[in-house]
Design an enzyme around this catalytic site. Structure first.
Site, short mmCIF file in Angstrom:
data_model
loop_
_atom_site.label_atom_id
_atom_site.label_comp_id
_atom_site.label_asym_id
_atom_site.label_seq_id
_atom_site.Cartn_x
_atom_site.Cartn_y
_atom_site.Cartn_z
N CYS A 84 84.85 53.85 63.13
CA CYS A 84 83.75 54.53 63.82
C CYS A 84 83.64 55.98 63.34
CB CYS A 84 83.93 54.41 65.34
SG CYS A 84 82.43 54.82 66.27
N HIS A 194 84.15 48.46 65.79
CA HIS A 194 85.48 48.61 66.38
C HIS A 194 86.25 47.30 66.25
CE1 HIS A 194 85.15 52.57 68.37
NE2 HIS A 194 83.85 52.28 68.38
N GLU A 196 89.27 46.68 66.97
CA GLU A 196 90.16 46.48 68.11
C GLU A 196 89.44 45.89 69.31
OE1 GLU A 196 88.35 50.50 68.92
OE2 GLU A 196 88.93 49.33 67.16
#
Length: 214
Positions: A84, A194, A196
């Protein structure tokens, strides 16, 4: 003491713990630490720069913690993953706050233009771009291993990178026009989404990073 294998740069912003937990889930035998210590980052085998928030805050906090040089060195010397803001700050300049980035690569960070934010049905699209979107892999890479083309990843952003050199782009996403979703060059891989937060595809990308030998 075992050498730190993955250093996650702590500059006071971003969802650092969720990134660390994701790495621990995919590579439980890997030594992972969230750290703001430049020496620890310098000694780590791999460096991750995650983030969310505004570019001016990112650069200010990076300098306030004397982390700029450690991050710059990592982009030149070892496997580096930007997430990001960790992608955006690699470029020369951002429209967000009209601030310079780290200048590792030539290019701009631009805001989604309101006039173009319309889908194929004429409906207005929201900014920030938030949610799951398909990622089209534009070049083969070790970090795409076992991730199908057009897999969905989770995005939250109002700005996107425009590299001067199109060969840097490793993936694109349409919202509604194609923008750079990932870049790759030598030991650096950085993504706008993202991983994650991106379920199995995102975890596979993190697993691939731990095993990557650029």
């Amino acid at each position: 003491m075992n050498r730190l294998q993955v250093a996650i740069v702590d500059y006071g912003m971003g969802n650092l713990r969720s990134v660390a937990n994701a790495f621990k889930a995919v590579a439980p035998d890997t030594t992972v630490a969230v750290t703001s210590d430049p020496a620890q980052i310098a000694q780590a085998e791999r460096v991750v720069f995650p983030g969310q928030g505004a570019m001016p805050d990112c650069i200010r906090e990076l300098d306030a913690r004397s982390l700029r040089q450690a991050v710059m060195d990592a982009t030149q010397q070892k496997p580096f993953l930007g997430i990001c803001i960790g992608l955006q700050m690699l470029f020369q300049h951002s429209e967000e706050g009209n601030v310079p980035g780290l200048g590792v690569y030539a290019g701009e960070v631009k805001r989604f233009p309101q006039a173009k934010m319309v889908d194929v049905h004429g409906e207005k699209l929201k900014v920030p771009h938030m949610g799951w979107s398909q990622v089209h892999q534009t070049q083969p890479h070790a970090l795409w291993q076992e991730i199908p083309d057009q897999a969905r990843f989770y995005y939250v952003h109002s700005y996107y990178v425009v590299p001067d050199e199109t060969a840097l782009t490793a993936a694109t996403t349409a919202y509604p026009f194609d923008f750079t979703g990932a870049i790759a060059r030598d030991n650096v891989f950085a993504v706008q989404f993202h991983p994650e937060k991106s379920a199995s595809a995102g975890l596979q990308l993190l697993r691939n990073f731990v095993n990557w030998k650029p």
